[in-house]
Design a protein around this motif. Sequence first.
Motif, short mmCIF file in Angstrom:
data_model
loop_
_atom_site.label_atom_id
_atom_site.label_comp_id
_atom_site.label_asym_id
_atom_site.label_seq_id
_atom_site.Cartn_x
_atom_site.Cartn_y
_atom_site.Cartn_z
N LEU A 224 11.65 -10.34 3.67
CA LEU A 224 11.15 -9.62 2.50
C LEU A 224 9.64 -9.73 2.39
O LEU A 224 8.95 -8.77 2.06
N SER A 225 9.14 -10.93 2.70
CA SER A 225 7.70 -11.13 2.65
C SER A 225 6.99 -10.22 3.62
O SER A 225 5.97 -9.61 3.31
N ASN A 226 7.52 -10.10 4.84
CA ASN A 226 6.92 -9.26 5.87
C ASN A 226 6.96 -7.80 5.47
O ASN A 226 6.02 -7.05 5.69
N ALA A 227 8.09 -7.40 4.82
CA ALA A 227 8.24 -6.01 4.41
C ALA A 227 7.20 -5.64 3.37
O ALA A 227 6.80 -4.49 3.26
N GLN A 228 6.74 -6.62 2.59
CA GLN A 228 5.77 -6.35 1.55
C GLN A 228 4.33 -6.47 2.04
O GLN A 228 3.41 -6.12 1.33
N SER A 229 4.17 -7.02 3.24
CA SER A 229 2.80 -7.19 3.76
C SER A 229 2.45 -6.17 4.83
O SER A 229 1.33 -6.13 5.30
N LYS A 230 3.41 -5.34 5.20
CA LYS A 230 3.17 -4.29 6.19
C LYS A 230 3.83 -3.00 5.76
O LYS A 230 4.83 -3.00 5.04
N LEU A 231 3.26 -1.90 6.21
CA LEU A 231 3.84 -0.60 5.94
C LEU A 231 4.24 0.06 7.26
O LEU A 231 3.52 -0.06 8.25
N SER A 232 5.35 0.75 7.24
CA SER A 232 5.80 1.44 8.46
C SER A 232 4.88 2.61 8.76
O SER A 232 4.19 3.13 7.87
N GLN A 233 4.89 3.05 10.00
CA GLN A 233 4.04 4.18 10.40
C GLN A 233 4.43 5.45 9.66
O GLN A 233 3.57 6.26 9.30
N SER A 234 5.73 5.61 9.36
CA SER A 234 6.17 6.81 8.65
C SER A 234 5.60 6.85 7.23
O SER A 234 5.24 7.92 6.71
N ILE A 235 5.50 5.69 6.60
CA ILE A 235 4.93 5.62 5.25
C ILE A 235 3.43 5.88 5.29
O ILE A 235 2.88 6.59 4.45
N PHE B 183 7.79 2.80 -3.50
CA PHE B 183 7.94 1.38 -3.81
C PHE B 183 7.30 0.47 -2.76
O PHE B 183 6.59 -0.48 -3.13
N PRO B 184 7.47 0.72 -1.46
CA PRO B 184 6.80 -0.13 -0.47
C PRO B 184 5.28 -0.12 -0.61
O PRO B 184 4.63 -1.16 -0.48
N ILE B 185 4.69 1.06 -0.88
CA ILE B 185 3.24 1.13 -1.04
C ILE B 185 2.80 0.37 -2.29
O ILE B 185 1.81 -0.38 -2.27
N ALA B 186 3.53 0.54 -3.39
CA ALA B 186 3.18 -0.15 -4.63
C ALA B 186 3.25 -1.66 -4.44
O ALA B 186 2.36 -2.39 -4.90
N THR B 187 4.29 -2.14 -3.77
CA THR B 187 4.46 -3.58 -3.55
C THR B 187 3.37 -4.11 -2.62
O THR B 187 2.76 -5.14 -2.88
N TYR B 188 3.13 -3.37 -1.55
CA TYR B 188 2.11 -3.76 -0.56
C TYR B 188 0.74 -3.87 -1.22
O TYR B 188 0.01 -4.86 -1.05
N THR B 189 0.36 -2.86 -2.00
CA THR B 189 -0.97 -2.83 -2.61
C THR B 189 -1.13 -3.91 -3.69
O THR B 189 -2.15 -4.61 -3.74
N ALA B 190 -0.12 -4.03 -4.54
CA ALA B 190 -0.19 -5.03 -5.61
C ALA B 190 -0.32 -6.44 -5.04
O ALA B 190 -1.07 -7.27 -5.57
N ASN B 191 0.40 -6.72 -3.96
CA ASN B 191 0.32 -8.03 -3.32
C ASN B 191 -1.03 -8.25 -2.65
O ASN B 191 -1.62 -9.32 -2.75
N LYS B 192 -1.51 -7.22 -1.99
CA LYS B 192 -2.74 -7.34 -1.21
C LYS B 192 -3.96 -7.56 -2.11
O LYS B 192 -4.89 -8.31 -1.75
N TYR B 193 -3.96 -6.93 -3.28
CA TYR B 193 -5.15 -6.98 -4.13
C TYR B 193 -4.90 -7.71 -5.45
O TYR B 193 -5.66 -7.54 -6.41
N LYS B 194 -3.88 -8.55 -5.47
CA LYS B 194 -3.54 -9.25 -6.72
C LYS B 194 -4.65 -10.20 -7.18
O LYS B 194 -4.77 -10.47 -8.38
N ASP B 195 -5.46 -10.70 -6.25
CA ASP B 195 -6.53 -11.62 -6.62
C ASP B 195 -7.87 -10.92 -6.86
O ASP B 195 -8.89 -11.58 -7.09
N GLU B 196 -7.86 -9.58 -6.76
CA GLU B 196 -9.11 -8.84 -6.90
C GLU B 196 -9.13 -7.94 -8.14
O GLU B 196 -10.03 -7.11 -8.29
N THR B 197 -8.15 -8.13 -9.02
CA THR B 197 -8.02 -7.24 -10.18
C THR B 197 -9.30 -7.17 -11.02
O THR B 197 -9.80 -6.08 -11.32
#
Length: 364
Positions: A15-26, A110-124
């Motif tokens: 689950l952690s990996n799925a939230q830290s990477k996006l598939s090529q199709s996305i 949902f994958p993009i929203a999760t990926y972005t929120a996780n990636k920039y959670k400390d930069e709000t």
Amino acid sequence: MKRFLIFVAFLAPVLSNAQSKLSQSIIDDFSARIAAHYQLPHDSISGYIAEQLTRSGNAGLDIDSTVFDLKKDLVAFDAALKYLYQYSDCNRQRYIANLRSLGLQTNSVFPIATYTANKYKDETKALLDDKKDFLVTYAGPVTGKKPPATIADVIAANNNTSAGASTETTDNQTTATEHAATETNTEATAAVDTRNWEVRPLFQVRKPEQLVEMYGEHNVTQHDAINLAGDKEGEAYLIYPDTDNEVEVQFDGENGNIITFSHFPSKWKSPYGIKAGDPLDKLNKVNGKPFKLNAFEWTNSGMVTNWQGGSLDGKGVLIVLKANNTGDPKQYDQVTGDKILKSDLPALKKLDVIIESIAFKGAN
């Protein structure tokens, strides 16, 4: 219970990996939707992203090329997600709503929203503060663009242009009277001028014969290349020589082409939206912070020496500035001689400083 814990322990990294990477199709889906919206007039989302990419330097030499094909530049892709998140006030639900408004496939949101929120959670906080500063000078979206031109597009556009608007110069035997008539005719037909003024194809050219094919043999001449410091650097080619639209192309082998503008006003659509004749204030805004330059009336007069970590730092942009208002000795003496100036020096603002020459270095 033990089996359940083992299952959870196994699933957590997945689950952690799925939230830290996006598939090529996305990635492809988001890239395509931004490109589609960038073609719409006054599109607020793609316009905001494009302007932030430009100011941050993540857009590279050509903002249109970057926005139309984000999937080919993952650094710019990530930055685009960040700026959309910023546009959404770093609010996850608002971000999801904006993603949906772009027309993304349901399984991309949902994958993009999760990926972005996780990636920039400390930069709000930093993102929200940056947005406030950005909106002070943001004039609104400049969209409704067409996909970037290729060499073939330039050839086709210029071949289809009416004779009056297509010939910028004539051959060396043209008399001064004929030349003036040509210029007048060009001005008269400016409203129907369909020539392609995109700079990007010039970075793709690899031999002078291509320039001739693109712009016509009477509109391309060869001469000695002189860099912005005034030193000879081999050969170069001028397109539309001796006109406001003159541009110099220098081939630098594996290092890419150098495109130089020293005339204004010009119709060319230059990288970063800056060109010869632009005021110092605009250059400060594009760079995002003050930079350093040589003082005037000395070696390499007016040349930018250090972008000070701004948006243009390391982007292959070489600029020489000049002061138009030199009639005030009290002000002008402050910016002349053997010294380095900062671009926010108050005296510079009073001297009507503009870009005299600007060169863009493109990599192969």
